[in-house]
Design an enzyme around this catalytic site. Structure first.
Site, PDB file in Angstrom:
ATOM      1  N   PHE A   2       0.806  -1.225   0.000  1.00 56.24           N
ATOM      2  CA  PHE A   2       0.000   0.000   0.000  1.00 56.24           C
ATOM      3  C   PHE A   2       0.838   1.274   0.000  1.00 56.24           C
ATOM      4  CE2 PHE A   2       0.818  -0.089   4.597  1.00 56.24           C
ATOM      5  CZ  PHE A   2       1.024   1.251   4.851  1.00 56.24           C
ATOM      6  N   LYS A  44      -1.194  -6.790  -9.553  1.00 57.05           N
ATOM      7  CA  LYS A  44      -2.201  -6.801  -8.487  1.00 57.05           C
ATOM      8  C   LYS A  44      -1.839  -5.699  -7.500  1.00 57.05           C
ATOM      9  CE  LYS A  44      -2.617  -8.377  -4.406  1.00 57.05           C
ATOM     10  NZ  LYS A  44      -3.353  -7.280  -3.756  1.00 57.05           N
ATOM     11  N   GLU A  85      -5.054  -3.854  -2.195  1.00 53.07           N
ATOM     12  CA  GLU A  85      -6.497  -3.566  -2.134  1.00 53.07           C
ATOM     13  C   GLU A  85      -6.792  -2.322  -1.300  1.00 53.07           C
ATOM     14  OE1 GLU A  85      -4.757  -5.914  -0.817  1.00 53.07           O
ATOM     15  OE2 GLU A  85      -5.700  -6.931   0.875  1.00 53.07           O
ATOM     16  N   SER A  95       5.209  -6.963   3.424  1.00 55.83           N
ATOM     17  CA  SER A  95       5.786  -7.320   4.725  1.00 55.83           C
ATOM     18  C   SER A  95       6.603  -8.615   4.614  1.00 55.83           C
ATOM     19  CB  SER A  95       4.659  -7.501   5.739  1.00 55.83           C
ATOM     20  OG  SER A  95       3.771  -8.487   5.270  1.00 55.83           O
ATOM     21  N   CYS A 154       9.630   1.684   3.445  1.00 56.73           N
ATOM     22  CA  CYS A 154      10.493   0.567   3.825  1.00 56.73           C
ATOM     23  C   CYS A 154      11.906   1.070   4.070  1.00 56.73           C
ATOM     24  CB  CYS A 154      10.471  -0.504   2.764  1.00 56.73           C
ATOM     25  SG  CYS A 154      11.181   0.060   1.240  1.00 56.73           S
ATOM     26  N   GLU A 182       9.190  -3.993  13.265  1.00 57.55           N
ATOM     27  CA  GLU A 182       8.961  -2.907  12.300  1.00 57.55           C
ATOM     28  C   GLU A 182       7.729  -2.130  12.752  1.00 57.55           C
ATOM     29  OE1 GLU A 182       7.665  -3.989   8.273  1.00 57.55           O
ATOM     30  OE2 GLU A 182       8.699  -2.226   7.507  1.00 57.55           O
TER      31      GLU A 182
HETATM   32  P1  NAD Z   1       1.433  -6.634   3.083  1.00 55.55           P
HETATM   33  O1  NAD Z   1       2.437  -7.704   3.180  1.00 55.55           O
HETATM   34  O2  NAD Z   1       0.322  -6.618   4.070  1.00 55.55           O
HETATM   35  O3  NAD Z   1       0.724  -6.649   1.634  1.00 55.55           O
HETATM   36  C1  NAD Z   1       1.491  -6.672   0.450  1.00 55.55           C
HETATM   37  C2  NAD Z   1       0.693  -7.383  -0.631  1.00 55.55           C
HETATM   38  O4  NAD Z   1       0.452  -8.739  -0.228  1.00 55.55           O
HETATM   39  C3  NAD Z   1      -0.674  -6.753  -0.889  1.00 55.55           C
HETATM   40  O5  NAD Z   1      -0.893  -6.708  -2.276  1.00 55.55           O
HETATM   41  C4  NAD Z   1      -1.658  -7.692  -0.193  1.00 55.55           C
HETATM   42  O6  NAD Z   1      -2.885  -7.790  -0.872  1.00 55.55           O
HETATM   43  C5  NAD Z   1      -0.943  -9.036  -0.205  1.00 55.55           C
HETATM   44  N1  NAD Z   1      -1.189  -9.824   1.002  1.00 55.55           N
HETATM   45  C6  NAD Z   1      -1.381  -9.357   2.267  1.00 55.55           C
HETATM   46  N2  NAD Z   1      -1.524 -10.378   3.133  1.00 55.55           N
HETATM   47  C7  NAD Z   1      -1.433 -11.513   2.406  1.00 55.55           C
HETATM   48  C8  NAD Z   1      -1.494 -12.897   2.733  1.00 55.55           C
HETATM   49  N3  NAD Z   1      -1.697 -13.308   3.977  1.00 55.55           N
HETATM   50  N4  NAD Z   1      -1.352 -13.789   1.742  1.00 55.55           N
HETATM   51  C9  NAD Z   1      -1.137 -13.397   0.476  1.00 55.55           C
HETATM   52  N5  NAD Z   1      -1.082 -12.101   0.114  1.00 55.55           N
HETATM   53  C10 NAD Z   1      -1.212 -11.159   1.057  1.00 55.55           C
HETATM   54  O7  NAD Z   1       2.236  -5.254   3.107  1.00 55.55           O
HETATM   55  P2  NAD Z   1       1.647  -3.780   3.179  1.00 55.55           P
HETATM   56  O8  NAD Z   1       1.111  -3.550   4.550  1.00 55.55           O
HETATM   57  O9  NAD Z   1       0.787  -3.500   2.017  1.00 55.55           O
HETATM   58  O10 NAD Z   1       2.995  -2.935   2.977  1.00 55.55           O
HETATM   59  C11 NAD Z   1       3.842  -2.584   4.022  1.00 55.55           C
HETATM   60  C12 NAD Z   1       5.020  -3.536   4.125  1.00 55.55           C
HETATM   61  O11 NAD Z   1       5.731  -3.565   2.903  1.00 55.55           O
HETATM   62  C13 NAD Z   1       6.037  -3.096   5.172  1.00 55.55           C
HETATM   63  O12 NAD Z   1       6.480  -4.227   5.865  1.00 55.55           O
HETATM   64  C14 NAD Z   1       7.156  -2.500   4.350  1.00 55.55           C
HETATM   65  O13 NAD Z   1       8.424  -2.502   4.960  1.00 55.55           O
HETATM   66  C15 NAD Z   1       7.120  -3.359   3.143  1.00 55.55           C
HETATM   67  N6  NAD Z   1       7.739  -2.732   1.998  1.00 55.55           N
HETATM   68  C16 NAD Z   1       8.951  -3.197   1.591  1.00 55.55           C
HETATM   69  C17 NAD Z   1       9.598  -2.595   0.531  1.00 55.55           C
HETATM   70  C18 NAD Z   1      10.939  -3.086   0.080  1.00 55.55           C
HETATM   71  O14 NAD Z   1      11.404  -2.662  -0.969  1.00 55.55           O
HETATM   72  N7  NAD Z   1      11.592  -3.972   0.812  1.00 55.55           N
HETATM   73  C19 NAD Z   1       9.005  -1.515  -0.135  1.00 55.55           C
HETATM   74  C20 NAD Z   1       7.750  -1.080   0.304  1.00 55.55           C
HETATM   75  C21 NAD Z   1       7.128  -1.696   1.376  1.00 55.55           C
END
Ligand code: NAD
Length: 488
Positions: free
Chosen positions: A149, A173, A176, A226, A281, A381
């Site tokens: 997000f 994708k 959401e 994450s 991140c 985090e």
């Molecule tokens: P998230 O892991 O909750 O969601 C990321 C994606 O995975 C979304 O599209 C979501 O729909 C999907 N998703 C969520 N839960 C899922 C599950 N149980 N099974 C399958 N798919 C699932 O992450 P977020 O809250 O959207 O983003 C924040 C996180 O992203 C933070 O931890 C941040 O550090 C990380 N991030 C990392 C980088 C990097 O380059 N390393 C860059 C940006 C964000």
């Protein structure tokens, strides 16, 4: 209420799902649209389209494929104002932060326009008498991207331009929580007159992710989110025979040495901690002073206190809300955890009030000092506007602490000593290093190099890694000169 559609084979189509969730402006709680939870049938429709398009797209010369990217760059630039406002409305970040995101996205489009050179192969003549050997790079097929997000515009562009320029077809994708940004981008993609199916988009959550991980038609997956989900995507994708690059979470430490420039350092550190409300991140999270720390502490508190929080489209606002009410509750409870572990609150932003936006998920800058380094808060985090300020006696101990961290996305040092900076660069276990830099975000030509639990895979997003990830090598050994060869 607008129900968002998927973009498949150049058409806007409704999801097969019956369940929809609200897309919410985190500053006001206004419902902006509704997005489908997604189904496996949606994934299958997108894969069928992308597979069909791949057969012809991969044969179009790279020099012709990138003409679509030049056009896309123009469209993104022409629409940057509206695209930035869309990001602010659905993610909460400020307009300036949203615009900066697009500049990074566009840089990746520009870089991918170099694919005709970047994807060139290698050639060795006469590896044996009359025999030549060469390597060519070919696209891998249908590729998919699952994004988080916090950068609704930029992150899909770490992958999309490279994937399609290399001759692959693509399915996005979006998160959401922030689907409107890529929905608007797809309207621009629609104006490119790309062959149908080269770029597709499906909305949804876990159902779509699992559908992608299990679909035999998808050859490569780029994930950002994450660490828990990154690890899951990496393991399940690999078990299903896919290439996976999965970028995960972070807990970014910053060391401030006694010889650092006080004014510059405190300004940069505060910008890093609170930019995008700490939801980057690469947000600095644990600030480690080495040696005397009274003056730097005072300066960090003063600058943090002055930071204005509010609705991201309002003039003068420096920090927006966090993404959801649940996120706000989680960050607040982590601060409470830090206090219960013995941390001292130097600034407590948990009761933020923004006139006109009373329901927003706002947290003002928060600083918690002296949390135990082996405690839960130090290891977690936070992903919110919270600085953990700790004091360590020596640079050796500070580096050792960093290297004990399970994450390895970024580590920074502030110093005026080249020797200390060099040592830090050499010894710190993190993939993106900042030296007098607060957000060490690689530009498009370089890989976004997370390590440890911040990355699962081999090839990162962006740059030459992107080209390698989106191509497979084919080695050819060739003999033509049968009669001639006998003479030797
Ligand atoms: P998230 O892991 O909750 O969601 C990321 C994606 O995975 C979304 O599209 C979501 O729909 C999907 N998703 C969520 N839960 C899922 C599950 N149980 N099974 C399958 N798919 C699932 O992450 P977020 O809250 O959207 O983003 C924040 C996180 O992203 C933070 O931890 C941040 O550090 C990380 N991030 C990392 C980088 C990097 O380059 N390393 C860059 C940006 C964000």
């Amino acid at each position: 209420m607008q129900k968002l559609k998927n973009y498949i084979h150049g058409q806007w189509v409704s999801s097969h799902a019956t369940e929809y969730v609200d897309v919410i402006n985190p500053a006001s709680q206004e419902v902006l649209a509704q997005v489908s939870a997604g189904t496996v049938a949606d994934v299958d429709a997108a894969v069928q389209s992308a597979e069909k398009a791949f057969a012809t797209w991969r044969r179009i010369p790279a020099g012709k494929r990138i003409q679509y990217l030049f056009h896309l760059k123009r469209l993104l630039e022409e629409n940057i104002d509206e695209l930035s406002k869309t990001i602010t409305l659905e993610s909460g970040k400020t307009y300036a932060e949203s615009k900066a995101e697009w500049i990074r996205a566009i840089e990746n489009v520009e870089n991918a326009c170099g694919i005709p050179t970047l994807m060139q192969g290698d050639f060795s003549e006469d590896i044996a008498v009359g025999i030549d050997e060469y390597m060519i790079r070919q696209p891998v097929g249908v590729c998919a991207c699952i994004s988080p997000f916090n950068f609704p515009g930029m992150i899909p562009f770490w992958f999309l331009p490279y994937a399609i320029a290399c001759g692959n077809t693509f399915i996005i994708k979006p998160s959401e929580k922030v689907p409107l940004t890529m929905a608007r981008v797809m309207e621009l993609v629609d104006q490119l007159n790309l062959p149908a199916g080269v770029i597709n988009m499906v909305h949804g959550g876990k159902a779509i992710v699992d559908g992608m991980l299990e679909h035999p038609g998808i050859r490569a997956i780029s994930f950002v989110g994450s660490s828990t989900v990154a690890k899951y995507v990496y393991a399940k994708g690999a078990a299903n025979g896919k290439r996976v690059q999965a970028q995960g979470g972070a807990k970014n430490p910053v060391i401030i040495l006694p010889d650092a420039d006080l004014d510059m350092t405190s300004q940069i550190v505060v910008d890093s901690v609170y930019g995008c409300a700490g939801q980057r991140c690469l947000a600095a999270s644990t600030i480690i002073t080495v040696g005397e720390h009274a003056r730097i502490t005072e300066s960090l508190v003063e600058l943090s206190r002055k930071r204005s929080t509010g609705f991201g489209l309002d003039e003068g606002v420096q920090m927006g809300p966090v993404i959801t009410a649940a996120s706000k509750a989680r960050v607040n409870s982590l601060v409470e955890k830090g206090v219960s572990e013995g941390g001292r609150l130097l600034l407590d932003g948990r009761n933020a009030k923004v006139p006109g936006f009373e329901k927003g998920n706002f947290i003002q800058p928060t600083i918690i000092e002296d949390i135990p380094l082996d405690g839960e808060l130090a290891a977690t985090e936070i992903f919110g506007p919270v600085m953990s300020l700790v004091h360590i006696k020596t640079i050796e101990d500070a580096i050792a602490y960093i290297n004990n961290n399970k994450y390895g996305n970024m580590a920074c040092v502030f110093t005026s000593s080249g020797l200390n900076a060099r040592r830090f660069r050499n010894e710190a276990d993190a993939g993106n290093i900042g030296i007098n830099i607060g957000v060490a975000a690689p530009v498009a030509q370089f890989p976004f190099s997370g390590w440890k639990d911040s990355f699962f895979g081999d090839l990162h997003g962006q740059g030459k890694h992107g080209v390698e990830f989106f191509t497979q090598t084919k080695v050819v050994i060739e003999r033509w000169l049968k009669e001639w060869t006998r003479k030797f």
